[in-house]
Design a protein around this motif. Structure first.
Motif, PDB file in Angstrom:
ATOM      1  N   LYS A 171       0.848  -1.190   0.000  1.00 33.71           N
ATOM      2  CA  LYS A 171       0.000   0.000   0.000  1.00 33.71           C
ATOM      3  C   LYS A 171       0.881   1.236   0.000  1.00 33.71           C
ATOM      4  CE  LYS A 171      -4.425   1.303   1.991  1.00 33.71           C
ATOM      5  NZ  LYS A 171      -5.451   0.935   2.975  1.00 33.71           N
ATOM      6  N   LYS A 173       1.984   4.657   1.204  1.00 37.19           N
ATOM      7  CA  LYS A 173       1.834   5.391   2.459  1.00 37.19           C
ATOM      8  C   LYS A 173       1.321   6.804   2.169  1.00 37.19           C
ATOM      9  CE  LYS A 173       4.329   5.677   6.848  1.00 37.19           C
ATOM     10  NZ  LYS A 173       5.654   5.486   7.502  1.00 37.19           N
ATOM     11  N   TYR A 174       0.362   7.239   2.969  1.00 39.26           N
ATOM     12  CA  TYR A 174      -0.246   8.574   2.833  1.00 39.26           C
ATOM     13  C   TYR A 174      -0.871   8.773   1.443  1.00 39.26           C
ATOM     14  CZ  TYR A 174       3.107   9.158   6.673  1.00 39.26           C
ATOM     15  OH  TYR A 174       3.840   8.985   7.823  1.00 39.26           O
ATOM     16  N   HIS A 175      -1.485   7.733   0.904  1.00 35.87           N
ATOM     17  CA  HIS A 175      -2.002   7.846  -0.471  1.00 35.87           C
ATOM     18  C   HIS A 175      -3.116   8.881  -0.587  1.00 35.87           C
ATOM     19  CE1 HIS A 175      -5.047   5.082   1.125  1.00 35.87           C
ATOM     20  NE2 HIS A 175      -5.810   5.436   0.111  1.00 35.87           N
ATOM     21  N   LYS A 236      10.667  -3.073  -1.824  1.00 37.77           N
ATOM     22  CA  LYS A 236      10.693  -1.804  -1.099  1.00 37.77           C
ATOM     23  C   LYS A 236      11.798  -0.893  -1.623  1.00 37.77           C
ATOM     24  CE  LYS A 236       8.586  -2.020   3.425  1.00 37.77           C
ATOM     25  NZ  LYS A 236       8.764  -1.837   4.855  1.00 37.77           N
ATOM     26  N   CYS A 240      10.825   2.580  -3.483  1.00 32.84           N
ATOM     27  CA  CYS A 240      11.165   3.810  -2.765  1.00 32.84           C
ATOM     28  C   CYS A 240      12.286   4.602  -3.441  1.00 32.84           C
ATOM     29  CB  CYS A 240      11.554   3.488  -1.316  1.00 32.84           C
ATOM     30  SG  CYS A 240      10.162   2.839  -0.358  1.00 32.84           S
ATOM     31  N   GLU A 256       6.810   6.318  -0.277  1.00 35.11           N
ATOM     32  CA  GLU A 256       6.984   5.249   0.706  1.00 35.11           C
ATOM     33  C   GLU A 256       5.832   4.272   0.596  1.00 35.11           C
ATOM     34  OE1 GLU A 256       8.356   6.383   4.754  1.00 35.11           O
ATOM     35  OE2 GLU A 256       8.021   8.431   4.044  1.00 35.11           O
ATOM     36  N   ILE A 258       3.833   0.691   2.447  1.00 36.58           N
ATOM     37  CA  ILE A 258       3.633  -0.175   3.611  1.00 36.58           C
ATOM     38  C   ILE A 258       3.405  -1.581   3.085  1.00 36.58           C
ATOM     39  CG2 ILE A 258       2.228  -0.593   5.665  1.00 36.58           C
ATOM     40  CD1 ILE A 258       1.231   2.312   5.394  1.00 36.58           C
ATOM     41  N   VAL A 287       6.024   0.245  10.093  1.00 34.08           N
ATOM     42  CA  VAL A 287       5.992   1.694  10.342  1.00 34.08           C
ATOM     43  C   VAL A 287       7.353   2.320  10.086  1.00 34.08           C
ATOM     44  CG1 VAL A 287       4.077   1.615  11.937  1.00 34.08           C
ATOM     45  CG2 VAL A 287       6.393   1.287  12.799  1.00 34.08           C
TER      46      VAL A 287
END
Length: 287
Positions: A171, A173-175, A236, A240, A256, A258, A287
């Motif tokens: 997922k 992050k902060y989408h 990742k 990233c 970023e 998750i 996290v």
């Protein structure tokens, strides 16, 4: 059955259009040869005819009937009063309008009803087709339609042959914040780029999904006990570290993700939904 249904709808549309054309023809003939154009009252009432047609088309038959009842009541009451006061004699045109206004209102309401039914059916069919499509058109990854079925198949393979099966969820992050800042178009570019990375990093035989209804990616793959963490680390790093050189605004945001990864254990996991929930739960610790 479907062909018969389509023919029935087609006939209903043809009937509605024919009736509309016929009524306008009668209206034109009446004004041309019935001397209706000599009275400003008749010209003014055409406005009510058009209002009734619009009301019927954009609402429903009930509203069209209600409009017609109100018009006929007011129109008849005024003309009865004028006739009793010897100001105006009741003529043919009064009966004509008392029939014409309801007819126009109800026929346009009927036509609007048919078109709304077709639009609703079209939207339902589009949605159904999208749900049946296995491959997502934009990302070329598998869609969510077959995700749980194929997850069950991999669980069966694991039970039969003792092969380690992993489920990994990804997922952004902060989408939600990214969408608000960059907009849907640029967020779509990010999704497409991540899809390309997932497809290039993983093997051809691994199952890669885009779960649009859950705003995440899903991956099912076979590996040894240490292979899952290795795949997670590679993905990742690749995601990233990606750059959007063609889009300065996207490149300014630090992308970023998750992840949640779970290995199938037949003693704990009873069905694909348990498997999915465990992987989703594992995302909370990333996290």
């Amino acid at each position: 059955m479907e062909e018969r249904h389509n023919k029935l709808i087609s006939r209903r549309i043809d009937l509605a259009v024919t009736l509309v054309i016929t009524m306008f023809f009668v209206l034109i003939i009446t004004f041309s040869y019935g001397e209706f154009n000599k009275s400003m009252t008749n010209v003014f009432i055409i406005l009510f005819v058009m209002i009734g047609a619009v009301v019927g088309y954009y609402t429903n038959i009930t509203a069209a009937i209600f409009y017609s009842i109100i018009f006929n009541f007011l129109y008849a009451s005024i003309n009865i009063y004028l006739n009793l006061a010897n100001i105006y004699n009741i003529g043919f045109e009064i009966y004509f309008w008392m029939v014409a206004v309801p007819l126009f209102s109800i026929i346009f309401a009927y036509k609007g009803k048919i078109l709304k039914e077709i639009q609703s059916e079209n939207c339902a069919l589009k949605k159904e087709n999208e749900e049946l499509v296995m491959i997502d058109k934009e990302t070329q990854l598998r869609g969510s339609q077959t995700f749980f079925d194929e997850l069950q198949s991999y669980m069966n393979i694991s039970n039969r042959y003792g092969i380690e099966v992993y489920l990994m969820l990804i997922k952004i992050k902060y989408h939600n914040e990214i969408i608000r800042v960059l907009g849907e178009a640029k967020y779509k570019k990010i999704i497409n780029r991540i899809s390309q990375i997932i497809d290039s990093v993983l093997r051809e035989e691994d199952r890669k999904y885009i779960l649009r209804n859950m705003d995440m990616f899903g991956i099912i793959f076979l590996s040894n006990k240490d292979g899952g963490k290795y795949v997670e680390k590679r993905l990742k790093e690749a995601i990233c570290s990606t750059e959007f050189k063609e889009d300065y605004l996207i490149n300014r945001i630090k992308l970023e993700i998750i992840t949640g990864i779970v290995i199938y254990d037949k003693n704990i996991i009873n069905n694909p939904y348990d498997f999915f929930r465990m992987a989703e739960k594992d995302m909370e610790y990333d996290v």
